[in-house]
Write an enzyme that holds these catalytic residues in place. Structure first.
Site, PDB file in Angstrom:
ATOM      1  N   ARG A  93       0.852  -1.194   0.000  1.00 49.30           N
ATOM      2  CA  ARG A  93       0.000   0.000   0.000  1.00 49.30           C
ATOM      3  C   ARG A  93       0.883   1.238   0.000  1.00 49.30           C
ATOM      4  O   ARG A  93       0.565   2.259  -0.608  1.00 49.30           O
ATOM      5  CB  ARG A  93      -0.959   0.004   1.196  1.00 49.30           C
ATOM      6  CG  ARG A  93      -1.724   1.311   1.292  1.00 49.30           C
ATOM      7  CD  ARG A  93      -3.016   1.276   2.137  1.00 49.30           C
ATOM      8  NE  ARG A  93      -3.014   0.352   3.230  1.00 49.30           N
ATOM      9  CZ  ARG A  93      -2.360   0.518   4.401  1.00 49.30           C
ATOM     10  NH1 ARG A  93      -1.644   1.619   4.609  1.00 49.30           N
ATOM     11  NH2 ARG A  93      -2.429  -0.401   5.340  1.00 49.30           N
ATOM     12  N   ASP A 101      -6.903  18.868 -14.934  1.00 46.03           N
ATOM     13  CA  ASP A 101      -7.163  17.491 -15.344  1.00 46.03           C
ATOM     14  C   ASP A 101      -6.751  17.399 -16.816  1.00 46.03           C
ATOM     15  O   ASP A 101      -7.421  17.939 -17.703  1.00 46.03           O
ATOM     16  CB  ASP A 101      -8.653  17.175 -15.148  1.00 46.03           C
ATOM     17  CG  ASP A 101      -8.999  15.735 -15.524  1.00 46.03           C
ATOM     18  OD1 ASP A 101      -8.281  15.141 -16.350  1.00 46.03           O
ATOM     19  OD2 ASP A 101     -10.017  15.226 -15.013  1.00 46.03           O
ATOM     20  N   LYS A 138      -7.334   6.321 -19.609  1.00 43.78           N
ATOM     21  CA  LYS A 138      -7.632   6.838 -20.945  1.00 43.78           C
ATOM     22  C   LYS A 138      -6.375   6.794 -21.825  1.00 43.78           C
ATOM     23  O   LYS A 138      -5.839   5.734 -22.046  1.00 43.78           O
ATOM     24  CB  LYS A 138      -8.218   8.239 -20.802  1.00 43.78           C
ATOM     25  CG  LYS A 138      -9.359   8.323 -19.760  1.00 43.78           C
ATOM     26  CD  LYS A 138     -10.520   7.448 -20.140  1.00 43.78           C
ATOM     27  CE  LYS A 138     -11.750   7.560 -19.273  1.00 43.78           C
ATOM     28  NZ  LYS A 138     -11.658   7.241 -17.874  1.00 43.78           N
TER      29      LYS A 138
HETATM   30  O1  P1T Z   1     -12.764   6.635 -14.636  1.00 39.98           O
HETATM   31  P1  P1T Z   1     -11.639   7.143 -13.793  1.00 39.98           P
HETATM   32  O2  P1T Z   1     -10.309   6.526 -14.099  1.00 39.98           O
HETATM   33  O3  P1T Z   1     -11.953   7.157 -12.324  1.00 39.98           O
HETATM   34  O4  P1T Z   1     -11.405   8.690 -14.224  1.00 39.98           O
HETATM   35  C1  P1T Z   1     -12.345   9.695 -14.018  1.00 39.98           C
HETATM   36  C2  P1T Z   1     -12.164  10.793 -15.028  1.00 39.98           C
HETATM   37  C3  P1T Z   1     -11.467  11.936 -14.673  1.00 39.98           C
HETATM   38  N1  P1T Z   1     -11.273  12.959 -15.537  1.00 39.98           N
HETATM   39  C4  P1T Z   1     -11.744  12.910 -16.791  1.00 39.98           C
HETATM   40  C5  P1T Z   1     -11.533  14.062 -17.726  1.00 39.98           C
HETATM   41  C6  P1T Z   1     -12.446  11.779 -17.228  1.00 39.98           C
HETATM   42  O5  P1T Z   1     -12.903  11.762 -18.493  1.00 39.98           O
HETATM   43  C7  P1T Z   1     -12.673  10.685 -16.329  1.00 39.98           C
HETATM   44  C8  P1T Z   1     -13.434   9.476 -16.725  1.00 39.98           C
HETATM   45  N2  P1T Z   1     -14.217   9.663 -17.856  1.00 39.98           N
HETATM   46  C9  P1T Z   1     -15.004   8.707 -18.462  1.00 39.98           C
HETATM   47  C10 P1T Z   1     -15.145   7.459 -17.998  1.00 39.98           C
HETATM   48  C11 P1T Z   1     -15.707   9.161 -19.677  1.00 39.98           C
HETATM   49  O6  P1T Z   1     -16.207   8.323 -20.461  1.00 39.98           O
HETATM   50  O7  P1T Z   1     -15.770  10.385 -19.896  1.00 39.98           O
END
Ligand code: P1T
Length: 394
Positions: free
Chosen positions: A54, A179, A204
């Site tokens: 962790r 972000d 992503k």
């Molecule tokens: O899904 P996660 O890894 O928890 O990430 C969240 C997140 C944060 N910031 C942005 C700009 C994002 O697009 C996302 C997650 N977005 C999607 C799942 C989507 O389809 O837009």
């Protein structure tokens, strides 16, 4: 070249080598998956830098090193998801009585976390169109501690002038978090434009293959790193070694993938712009996009996300999303395969009825790296099948 010498190398070289020197024990070229929860200690308190996974894990350490290098930061922390990273950052930065400025066009899950979880702890927030610097200035309060920018935004692809927002905050205690999920560090490095911290959903473009969920925070201030690491270890939202390894593997091809995503998205956006069933196209790479010039200044290219509204109402938009074959109907983005979705019913359903609500005719594309001709043919057939009545009625 070894260790820190990689700092002098170009982005594509660092993506493959930074933090990923051959394994000292075996010479393995690829960082091993250290699938272990704990580490033997030579004596009480005497160990090789790893006590419990962790807190630290060697596969995760390699991921930290390459992420920091690619964003031009001093450090990085990897998380179990983008939202886990967001929650940890918000918990660390905010106290009861504080105020947050949140992009009015942010990922629906970020809005939901702010509105339904973080705000339960005495923290207020306002939605602002961050592409309007005067609106940002007007919304700032003395108690604003966090300005949360997405650029390009999700799903309308608005562009925010990172340097412009950073300059507004020069004499203000609020931290600027960007972000950078939609751009990736290959296309945009917010720390160089004055951001304090960068956040990613590594699910992503960074992971790039739709096979792993993860998040990351990257920054420069050493005391922020110490506190954030304390919060992460205390709360526990860490990624597993295999997830870190998949993300490391994805990162190696980030540059070539982003070049192809951007080229394909430019072709798709141009096609959509000229199609009679399409009303408006949102892509920062189009010269008519209101944020085009800022994007051209702060990004290397315009990435692979495109949104558009259809003529013919909700049925037309949902029909297009349901009728493509190469573009698969799914949430998420940034993988090598093209995806299509209806934000109002899918990724942004949680903002319905708020100031961040999206139009029912909006369709979002994550343009993959397949051949451009197949992508355009697929969209052409879906638009023709789903929108004929609307087009002929106009
Ligand atoms: O899904 P996660 O890894 O928890 O990430 C969240 C997140 C944060 N910031 C942005 C700009 C994002 O697009 C996302 C997650 N977005 C999607 C799942 C989507 O389809 O837009």
């Amino acid at each position: 070249m070894t260790g820190t010498d990689w700092d002098a190398a170009e982005f594509e070289t660092r993506a493959i080598h930074a933090g990923q020197d051959p394994d000292p024990t075996t010479g393995a070229v690829i960082t091993p998956i250290y699938q272990t929860s704990t580490y033997v200690q030579e004596a009480v308190g005497v160990h090789k830098g790893f006590e419990y996974s962790r807190t630290d894990n060697p596969t995760r350490s390699a991921l930290h090193a390459v992420l920091a290098s690619l964003e031009g930061g001093a450090w990085a922390l990897a998380y179990a998801s983008g939202l886990a990273a967001t929650q940890n950052l918000m918990q660390y930065l905010l106290r009861p009585g504080d105020h947050v400025l949140l992009s009015d066009d942010a990922y629906g899950g970020t809005y939901r976390l702010m509105a339904k979880v973080i705000s339960n702890y005495g923290i207020d927030f306002s939605l602002v169109d961050m592409s309007d610097l005067e609106a940002v200035r007007a919304a700032l309060r003395p108690e604003t501690k966090l300005v949360w920018v997405e650029t390009p935004t999700n799903p309308y692809l608005k562009v925010v002038d990172i340097r412009g927002v950073a300059d507004l905050l020069a004499d203000h205690p609020a931290r600027l978090v960007v972000d950078n999920t939609f751009a990736s560090p290959y296309l945009q490095q917010p720390l160089a434009h004055g951001a304090d911290l960068v956040l990613h959903s590594t699910t992503k473009y960074i992971g790039g293959h739709s096979d792993v969920v993860g998040g990351a925070v990257i920054g420069n201030e050493p005391d922020v790193f110490e506190s954030l690491k304390f919060h992460q270890n205390a709360a526990g939202a860490v990624p597993g070694p295999f997830d870190c390894w998949l993300t490391l593997r994805g990162i190696k091809t980030l540059g070539v993938r982003m070049d192809r995503h951007s080229a394909n998205a430019r072709a798709v956006a141009t096609f959509l712009q000229n199609h009679e069933a399409v009303d408006r196209v949102f892509y920062p790479g189009l010269p008519g996009h209101p944020g085009h010039e800022i994007a051209a200044r702060q990004m290397r290219d315009f990435s692979g996300m495109v949104a558009f509204t259809t003529r013919g109402g909700y049925e037309a938009a949902a029909g297009v999303a349901g009728q493509t074959k190469v573009f698969q109907l799914a949430e998420s983005l940034g993988g090598v395969e093209s995806l299509i979705e209806h934000p109002g019913m899918m990724t942004h359903a949680s903002v319905a009825g708020t100031g961040a609500e999206v139009e029912e005719t909006l369709v979002r594309l994550s343009v993959g790296i397949e051949h451009e001709a197949d992508l355009i043919a697929d969209l052409r057939q879906a638009l023709t099948a789903a929108v004929p009545a609307a087009v002929s009625a106009d």
